[in-house]
Write a protein that holds these residues in place. Structure first.
Motif, short mmCIF file in Angstrom:
data_model
loop_
_atom_site.label_atom_id
_atom_site.label_comp_id
_atom_site.label_asym_id
_atom_site.label_seq_id
_atom_site.Cartn_x
_atom_site.Cartn_y
_atom_site.Cartn_z
N CYS A 14 0.85 -1.19 0.00
CA CYS A 14 0.00 0.00 0.00
C CYS A 14 0.88 1.24 0.00
CB CYS A 14 -0.88 -0.04 1.25
SG CYS A 14 -1.95 1.40 1.38
N ILE A 15 0.60 2.14 -0.92
CA ILE A 15 1.37 3.38 -1.02
C ILE A 15 0.48 4.56 -0.62
CG2 ILE A 15 2.42 4.95 -2.72
CD1 ILE A 15 3.92 2.61 -3.82
N LEU A 16 1.07 5.44 0.18
CA LEU A 16 0.35 6.61 0.68
C LEU A 16 0.53 7.78 -0.28
CD1 LEU A 16 -1.22 7.85 3.07
CD2 LEU A 16 0.99 8.28 4.18
N LEU A 17 -0.57 8.38 -0.70
CA LEU A 17 -0.49 9.52 -1.61
C LEU A 17 -0.92 10.81 -0.90
CD1 LEU A 17 -1.95 8.04 -4.94
CD2 LEU A 17 0.42 8.03 -4.11
N ALA A 18 0.02 11.73 -0.80
CA ALA A 18 -0.23 13.05 -0.20
C ALA A 18 -0.66 13.96 -1.34
CB ALA A 18 1.04 13.54 0.48
N ALA A 77 11.27 13.57 6.84
CA ALA A 77 11.75 12.57 7.80
C ALA A 77 10.58 11.99 8.59
CB ALA A 77 12.77 13.20 8.74
N LYS A 78 9.68 12.86 9.04
CA LYS A 78 8.53 12.38 9.83
C LYS A 78 7.61 11.50 8.99
CE LYS A 78 8.25 15.80 13.45
NZ LYS A 78 7.81 17.17 13.73
N CYS A 97 5.48 6.17 7.68
CA CYS A 97 5.22 5.09 6.72
C CYS A 97 5.83 3.77 7.19
CB CYS A 97 5.77 5.47 5.34
SG CYS A 97 4.74 6.68 4.52
N ARG A 98 7.03 3.86 7.74
CA ARG A 98 7.68 2.64 8.26
C ARG A 98 6.82 2.04 9.38
NH1 ARG A 98 12.54 5.01 7.77
NH2 ARG A 98 12.45 5.82 9.89
N ALA A 127 4.30 0.86 1.94
CA ALA A 127 5.43 0.50 1.07
C ALA A 127 6.14 1.74 0.56
CB ALA A 127 4.91 -0.34 -0.09
N GLY A 128 5.57 2.91 0.80
CA GLY A 128 6.19 4.16 0.37
C GLY A 128 5.16 5.27 0.37
N TRP A 129 5.61 6.49 0.05
CA TRP A 129 4.65 7.60 -0.07
C TRP A 129 5.12 8.57 -1.15
CZ3 TRP A 129 5.07 12.96 1.37
CH2 TRP A 129 6.36 13.33 1.81
#
Ligand code: GTP
Ligand code: MG
Length: 231
Positions: free
Chosen positions: A136-140, A155-156, A161-162, A167-169
């Motif tokens: 799952c990828i986070l989309l801002a 960094a935050k 996400c970790r 899996a990433g953003w």
């Protein structure tokens, strides 16, 4: 091939060359008005509209990718209405998905606060055939707008996400066409990797089955496979 793979992550090689086709079901979820439909419209139809029309239930779109010379990937994108949150229908919609995007709106921090609820809902209701969570990828999204909250800190966001198992953003903008292709490519890469792992596990299971079968039938014993027992 398992029924699960058939419906969502099917792949086959045509008899001629090494040509492969994959069909992957991908979910796009997140709060109301975060831009899920807009991201899909931009990605599939290269189109954007300021006009907001809430999705009702679920919409579908198909994106065909010529991944490499021998691989065609069809992404079946499930655009799930933000108002479906906590509805019983998500269990049905999530079924057999192999990847997901969770979308929030960088200008509305409440939509970021809800991300973890969407992630928990997702992980509770759908898993890969081996029981692991789907990538799952986070989309801002709406990164063309003023940002609110921790999305201002790279960094935050990475730590977030970790911690939450993303899996990433990516910062995206459906309006300005920023990072949507990149995010999709990243998700497809994860899905392909999982597909390969699952297939190699299946093969290993196949070998194990063959061995178990031989042992059960005594075919592997040194005495030529007597099924009788002296006791
Ligand atoms: P639901 O279907 O209700 O869950 O909403 P949604 O997540 O599908 O949102 P939708 O794509 O309909 O977009 C909501 C509003 O945000 C629309 O007015 C879009 O034009 C606008 N919007 C979407 N993406 C962006 C973006 O990247 N930047 C800006 N500025 N506006 C956007
Ligand atoms: Mg929508």
């Amino acid at each position: 091939m398992s029924p699960k793979q058939k419906a969502s992550g099917s792949s086959h090689a045509s008899p001629s060359a090494e040509r492969r086709e994959h069909l992957y079901k991908i979910l796009v979820i997140g709060e109301l008005g975060t831009g899920k439909t807009s991201i899909i419209k931009r990605y599939v139809h290269q189109f954007f509209s300021q006009h907001y029309r809430a999705t009702i239930g679920v919409d579908f779109a198909l994106k065909v990718l010529n991944w490499d010379a021998n691989t065609i990937i069809r992404l079946q994108l499930w655009d799930i209405a933000g108002q479906e949150r906590f509805g019983n229908m998500t269990r049905v919609y999530y079924k057999e998905a192999v990847g997901a995007f969770i979308v929030f709106d960088v200008s509305r921090v409440a939509t970021f606060d809800a991300v973890v609820k969407w992630k928990n809902d997702l992980d509770a209701k759908v898993q890969l055939p081996d029981g692991s969570p789907i990538p799952c990828i986070l989309l801002a999204n709406k990164c063309d707008q003023q940002k609110e909250g921790i999305v201002n800190s790279q960094a935050k966001m990475e730590e977030y996400c970790r911690e939450k198992g993303f899996a990433g953003w990516f910062e995206t903008s459906a309006k300005e066409n920023i990072n949507i292709e990149e995010a999709a490519r990243s998700l497809v890469n994860k899905i392909l990797l999982n597909d390969k792992l699952l297939q190699s596990n299946d093969n290993r299971d196949g070998d194990k089955f063959a061995l178990d079968h031989k042992i059960a039938n005594g075919e592997n014993s040194r005495d030529g496979g007597s099924k009788s027992c002296s006791c």
